[in-house]
Structure formats: C-alpha cells, structure tokens
Design an enzyme around this catalytic site. Structure first.
Site, PDB file in Angstrom:
ATOM      1  N   LYS A   1      -6.429 -13.035   2.164  1.00  0.00           N
ATOM      2  CA  LYS A   1      -5.240 -13.892   2.060  1.00  0.00           C
ATOM      3  C   LYS A   1      -5.472 -15.304   2.578  1.00  0.00           C
ATOM      4  O   LYS A   1      -4.712 -16.218   2.261  1.00  0.00           O
ATOM      5  CB  LYS A   1      -4.067 -13.246   2.788  1.00  0.00           C
ATOM      6  CG  LYS A   1      -3.510 -12.064   2.028  1.00  0.00           C
ATOM      7  CD  LYS A   1      -2.924 -12.528   0.707  1.00  0.00           C
ATOM      8  CE  LYS A   1      -2.705 -11.388  -0.222  1.00  0.00           C
ATOM      9  NZ  LYS A   1      -2.140 -11.812  -1.501  1.00  0.00           N
TER      10      LYS A   1
HETATM   11  N1  PMP Z   1      -5.110  -5.189   0.681  1.00  0.00           N
HETATM   12  C1  PMP Z   1      -4.515  -5.793   1.711  1.00  0.00           C
HETATM   13  C2  PMP Z   1      -4.764  -5.275   3.084  1.00  0.00           C
HETATM   14  C3  PMP Z   1      -3.651  -6.874   1.496  1.00  0.00           C
HETATM   15  O1  PMP Z   1      -3.036  -7.476   2.533  1.00  0.00           O
HETATM   16  C4  PMP Z   1      -3.419  -7.304   0.180  1.00  0.00           C
HETATM   17  C5  PMP Z   1      -2.475  -8.432  -0.068  1.00  0.00           C
HETATM   18  N2  PMP Z   1      -1.127  -7.999  -0.271  1.00  0.00           N
HETATM   19  C6  PMP Z   1      -4.070  -6.635  -0.873  1.00  0.00           C
HETATM   20  C7  PMP Z   1      -4.903  -5.586  -0.583  1.00  0.00           C
HETATM   21  C8  PMP Z   1      -3.837  -6.974  -2.321  1.00  0.00           C
HETATM   22  O2  PMP Z   1      -4.261  -8.243  -2.685  1.00  0.00           O
HETATM   23  P1  PMP Z   1      -3.416  -9.027  -3.776  1.00  0.00           P
HETATM   24  O3  PMP Z   1      -2.095  -9.343  -3.167  1.00  0.00           O
HETATM   25  O4  PMP Z   1      -4.226 -10.234  -4.071  1.00  0.00           O
HETATM   26  O5  PMP Z   1      -3.251  -8.134  -4.963  1.00  0.00           O
END
Ligand code: PMP
Length: 339
Positions: free
Chosen positions: A45
């Site tokens: 993130k």
């Molecule tokens: N795994 C974790 C621990 C996350 O914090 C996130 C973000 N929500 C994701 C996976 C998924 O990534 P994205 O939001 O880019 O799909």
C-alpha cells in the site's frame, strides 16, 4: 556516500523477488514471491498511497499543510500516515469502532488524526466512516480523498511500479501471476503491464469465502448470499470495487481462512519468511491450482505485507485454537521456561 536516502519514501517500491524453495517443492516450474514487506511501511500500500499523493501534487491540488483523507485502519492508513509525516500533510483517517486499539496506536504514533465511527450504521448514515471522510474532504480546501476502492490511480500505481518491476526482474519469463485481490489495484495494474508485454501471462486473483468478487467475475452478478464474515483481512469485498479491472483477470480462486492461516505458518517454517495472512492465502491458491501449472512455468506470487501485523492472530496458537484451526504446523522447537 553509499546507500543513503534523503527520506524514507525513496525506499518505496523496487521490492525483491525471492525464490520459494521448500514450500514450492510440489509446484511445477519455479515460483517466486514478490515480497512487498520490503517497502518502508511494510506493505504494497506504500506504492498506492505514494503514487496517488504525488499525482495530486503534480495536479497542484496538494500544497504544504494540505490534508489527506482516507477510510481505512489497514495497511493504506499506515502508508498514508507515513507519507504525510515526511511530506508535511495532515493525515485524517476515518475508521470503524471495530478497529483494534493497537492499530489506532500505530496510526497515532505516525501523527494521524483518527475518527472512530460506529460500525453498526448504514454506509449512507452521516456517522459512517465513509460519510465522515467524505464530509471532512468536502469541508477541507486543498484536501484529497484517497478512496482506494474506487480510485483508478490505484491501478496506475501498480502498472508503473509492481507490474514493470516483475516483468524486468523475471526478464520477461513470467508465465503465471497469483495475487490477492482487495481493492484490485495490485492485480489489475500488474496484469495490465504484463499482458501488454505478453498477453499469454495467466493472471489469477485470490478471493475469500464470504466475498462476492469471484462470483461477480464469473457471472456479472452481485450475489448477496455470497456475503458473510470472514477472518482474512485485505482481500475480498462485499461490493464491486471500481479499482478492479475484471476483464484482464483470467480467474479467481477462493481459499478458506483456515487453509490460508496454515499456509502462512508453513511459509515461516519452510522459508524463514514471516508473511501476512493474504500472503498465506496467495500461496494456498497456488497449491490449489498446481495441476494447471506447466513444468516450465515461472510463477510469481504477491506477498502483500509482513507477518509482524498478525502475531496475535495467525501466529498465535491461542488465537488459532479459538478459531478451531487446530491442525496448524507446529515448530519442533519449544519454549522452555526456567523457574
Ligand atoms: N493483502 C493485504 C494485507 C492488503 O492490505 C491488501 C490491500 N487491501 C491486499 C492484500 C489487496 O491489495 P489490493 O487492494 O491492491 O487488491
């Protein structure tokens, strides 16, 4: 001077691709993890937040002292708080009152202002964290609302960063990508970059039981019956995220909370890598489709964050027992107490 940086934000991105050895012995071809915990905020993130904030700077919206608003208690909150400190912005996060005290303490330690909002009100109630964030954003001049689930720049961040890096690191040899999908920003941005280079790269998203994403991808239908509580934090969703490009994802695989937790613990014991719950989920998804992987495959699995965030969850035997997850891999080492 060598290996010196002007600030911590210069370390966002360029994360390593690490070969998965013992844990991937039964997977045809080679498998590598893209280990996003090497970002300074310990998750993928950092990329999303930094990209969106720097685009707003380029557009002249953000000026020193401006405010950045987001609705999250998760990894995005940590990243926005870190970036705001370094760049001199005010960070306001609206979170639900289900958020654990240690997360709020983390955000506060990074200077964020946190609005704790009731979880048990509808999304359009003025007290909900969506409405509180929207109101603060509307009332604050020169502010931005990251809005990660619906912001298309979330995809661009991973197109320019994560996707390009994976292509270059594998020298174009990647054949399969497995990525947990929450907002969908990571998988969509990476998929877009990789498919532009080689349309044959297979893109596999990881979803949770209790989330609508997989069924929506397959049928175009939002099935409310698919929605129920689950434990994995960060993947899956109860609505269709505008930051997911469903057309470029080949398929989604669902994994259980239990299997994902066991797999994260197995990764720690076999690879010495402390990874987060969704990393375990992604590895578990690869195991579930291993018969579809050819012998000459080069698979990349996204590991979105670090295991330190889950010490009192999946890495706690007591928590696992409480969930009824009793078949977890146990290390041969024991804790010895000297009286
Ligand atoms: N795994 C974790 C621990 C996350 O914090 C996130 C973000 N929500 C994701 C996976 C998924 O990534 P994205 O939001 O880019 O799909």
């Amino acid at each position: 001077m060598k290996n010196t940086y002007n600030n911590i934000l210069e370390l966002v991105g360029d994360t390593p691709l690490i070969k998965l050895n013992k844990i991937a012995e039964d997977i045809p071809g080679d498998a590598y993890a893209k280990v996003e915990a090497f970002n300074p905020g310990h998750s993928t993130k950092d990329r999303t937040a930094k990209y969106i904030i720097e685009q707003a700077e380029k557009e002249g919206i953000l000026k020193p002292g401006s405010t950045i608003v987001e609705t999250t208690s998760g990894n995005t909150g940590f990243s926005v708080a870190m970036i705001s400190i370094v760049k001199g912005y005010q960070c306001i996060l609206a979170v639900s009152d289900k958020t654990k005290a240690d997360k709020i303490a983390y955000l506060k330690a990074l200077g964020a202002e946190v609005y704790v909002c009731p979880a048990n009100v509808p999304a359009d109630d003025p007290r909900s964290y969506y409405e509180v964030a929207k109101r603060i954003h509307e009332e604050t001049p020169n502010s931005i609302y990251i809005n990660q689930y619906f912001n298309k720049k979330n995809i661009d961040a991973h197109y320019h960063g994560t996707g390009r890096e994976i292509w270059e690191q594998t020298e174009g040899q990647i054949t399969h990508l497995i990525a947990p999908s929450g907002t969908g920003g990571t998988i969509s941005g990476v998929a877009r970059y990789l498919k532009e280079q080689n349309p044959n790269v297979k893109i596999i998203g990881v979803d949770a039981y209790g989330s609508i994403i997989k069924k929506y991808h397959e049928t175009g239908e939002v099935d409310k019956n698919e929605i129920y509580p689950y434990r994995i934090e960060g993947l899956g969703k109860n609505l269709v995220p505008g930051a997911t490009d469903f057309d470029i994802i080949d398929k989604f695989i669902k994994v259980t909370d239990e299997d994902a937790a066991y797999m994260a613990r197995e990764i720690a014991l076999k690879e010495g890598m402390m990874c987060g719950y969704t990393s375990g989920a992604a590895m578990q998804a690869l195991k579930q489709i291993k018969t579809e992987i050819p012998a000459d495959a080069l698979t990349v699995v996204i590991f979105p964050d670090h295991g330190s965030r889950y010490i009192s969850k999946i890495y706690s035997d007591a928590w696992m027992e409480e969930q009824g997850f009793t078949n977890y891999p146990t290390p041969s080492s024991k804790i010895h107490k000297i009286q």
